[in-house]
Scaffold this motif. Sequence first.
Motif, PDB file in Angstrom:
ATOM      1  N   ALA A 228       0.844  -1.207   0.000  1.00 52.48           N
ATOM      2  CA  ALA A 228       0.000   0.000   0.000  1.00 52.48           C
ATOM      3  C   ALA A 228       0.876   1.253   0.000  1.00 52.48           C
ATOM      4  N   GLU A 231       2.606   1.601  -3.430  1.00 49.47           N
ATOM      5  CA  GLU A 231       1.640   2.109  -4.412  1.00 49.47           C
ATOM      6  C   GLU A 231       1.455   3.609  -4.230  1.00 49.47           C
ATOM      7  N   GLN A 235       2.146   6.166  -7.091  1.00 50.62           N
ATOM      8  CA  GLN A 235       1.043   6.972  -7.628  1.00 50.62           C
ATOM      9  C   GLN A 235       1.388   8.446  -7.601  1.00 50.62           C
ATOM     10  N   GLN A 274      -5.061   3.903  -0.060  1.00 49.13           N
ATOM     11  CA  GLN A 274      -4.627   2.600  -0.582  1.00 49.13           C
ATOM     12  C   GLN A 274      -4.755   1.504   0.479  1.00 49.13           C
TER      13      GLN A 274
END
Lengths: 553, 100
Positions: A228, A231, A235, A274
């Motif tokens: 998480a 990511e 992102q 996330q």
Amino acid sequence: MYSYSNFDADFVRNRVAEFRGQVERRIDGSLTEDEFKPLRLMNGLYLQLHAYMLRVAVPYGTLNGRQMRQLAYIAETWDKGYGHFTTRQNIQFNWPKLQDVPDILDALADVGMHAIQTSGNCIRNVTADHFAGAAADEIEDPRPTAELIRQWSTDHPEFAYLPRKFKVAVTGSPNDRAVTKAHDIGLRMVRNDAGEPGYEVVIGGGLGRTPMIGKVVRDFLPKADLLAYLEAILQVYNLSGRRDNKYKARIKILVHETGLDELRARIEEVFSRQQRLLGEVDPGIVARIDAGFTPPVWDTRPAPEAPVLDAGLRSFIDTNVVAHKQPQYGIVSVSIKPIGGTPGDATSAQMRVLADLAERYSHDELRISHEQNVILPHVHRADIPAVYAELRMAGLATANIGLVSDIIACPGMDYCALATARSIPIAQQISESFADLDAQRDIGPLKIKISGCINACGHHHVGHIGILGLDRAGVENYQITLGGDGTETATIGSRTGPGFAYDEIVPAVERLIEAYLDLREGPEEAFLATYRRLGLEPFKAALYGVEERADAA
Amino acid sequence: MARAFLPKVATANDLFEGDVIYFTDEGTWTRQLAAAAVAMTPEAAEDLLAQAAKLQGEVVGAYLADVRVEDGVPVPDHFREAFRTRGPSNYFHGKQAEVA
Ligand code: HEM
Ligand code: SF4
């Protein structure tokens, strides 16, 4: 050892079949080079100065004997009988022919290997401490983490077209042997106050034209939150990283331009979203991966106590063997830097010897180090004399690990199309100039790192002595940096001043080392420590002479 | 100030082997720089590259490289091009081995 699932195996086979078709279409003219180039790069195939080059991933630097033997077979069948181990724990073949590459990729797939994500603006081969799973100072084996990241990042649709390449390194030890602070993301395993293992997360490190040491964005990240959080970083980078200028597109520039605090706030915001979306890493997946890294069944014979009489063996043990988490074992570093040789090049015959030794004496495990050497991670101390004897016969017993001739050098202008100067012959000449191993041991720990252009594949910024080859008005010219450090105390080296011509650079390095020997407080004070105590000035005097500098001032 | 114009050859890498090749007066590719067509003016150089680029199917990355003409034969002006005529310096591989 971890073996890929059927899903992975099918995926790799399908990619090979797909690439075979693409090569056929390039050859019959239905694909232009502009169309084909991104496709070949996605499969690790570069075009260099004199030939193609195939870059094969060695995930987190771990190989078994069968895989090493297959690399030997590939080198012999489709190349010129050798391979080049690189600072990114990959192996490169320098002479493959285009029409043979699909067969090479099939041969790799036979042993669960491939060349995917060794190029392009994606998440590259994840690197790890080359002593992983063996180091005495290790909190936890970093490779299950690296494998989890590999599975998550392979063919991840959201992150296939990042602003620029993205490199992740993981270490499980407080002593950082994986240069984590020079990566886009560096993960360092730590324990919190409750004693639970997690990660210190470092972002924005990188070398190249704008070298930067990574910054800690999270002091402690629980293990279960890893994906998480990754990511979230990716992102934020994918959205905000610059795409207008490829020299400013790495995450280090985003960290630099946005500021760490602002970026941290954005990452944490996406992270909490996330976390809700992805949840924690699936314990089933973790368990399956962990199972692939269960330690071998250790040989419990005690280490021999008799003193080592053979002088050659004794220096080999002193220099190339370090403590293992099992006291009766040692970690053996095999130097791929014979005096005067090409750093990182191993012949097929040598690869086979390494494969045999791994199978017989190292629980079938090998590691490639970012310092372009090969590691036998688990050798029982009673077996070290036998291992040494066989290495010697294969020309692999050079006892120079961590010494002046254990040089990192990128391919430079002998192979690389981007190079501005050669690097390999400089490494060869320095190594020859300090050929005597006793003299090398007297000089002590010293890391020389050489790159053939500003891209810094040879890590010159973090060399105690860094050498950067440039093209100055059509002539090779070499710039020196001093005081670089790639460990947990990572530092970018400082430039000494004007560069040196091709035939002046080796004498310049000799002067630096003579100056160090004069200046050090004693043999216990290593080059880097002397430099830190005294700074650039006395070394500059050794390089450029005192009078000349007075003139220039 | 712009440098004086240097004669040029059109060069590329072979599609199959990646080996360095040069464009000839006959409109074919050769492995030997000495056999390359030399353009003595900027216009001729442009024309040479345009012709060479038509054969993109067989080669990769055609471009113009500076040469000097010595005894009627083109020789590389820059060290990078000199290495391309030989091969790597750490092993006797590439062109230097094939010519010998
Ligand atoms: C001939 C093939 C190669 C090409 C075309 C190439 C290209 C590049 C480029 C363009 C960069 C700069 C990226 C940036 O700053 O954004 C780079 C960095 C780097 N490459 Fe290479 N390289 C090659 C070979 C190698 C080899 C042989 C190694 C290992 C010995 C290597 C390891 C690295 C490392 C460690 C960096 C710097 C770390 C960073 O990404 O910031 N590369 N390479
Ligand atoms: S540093 Fe430059 S010369 Fe060396 S391998 Fe990287 S791109 Fe090539």
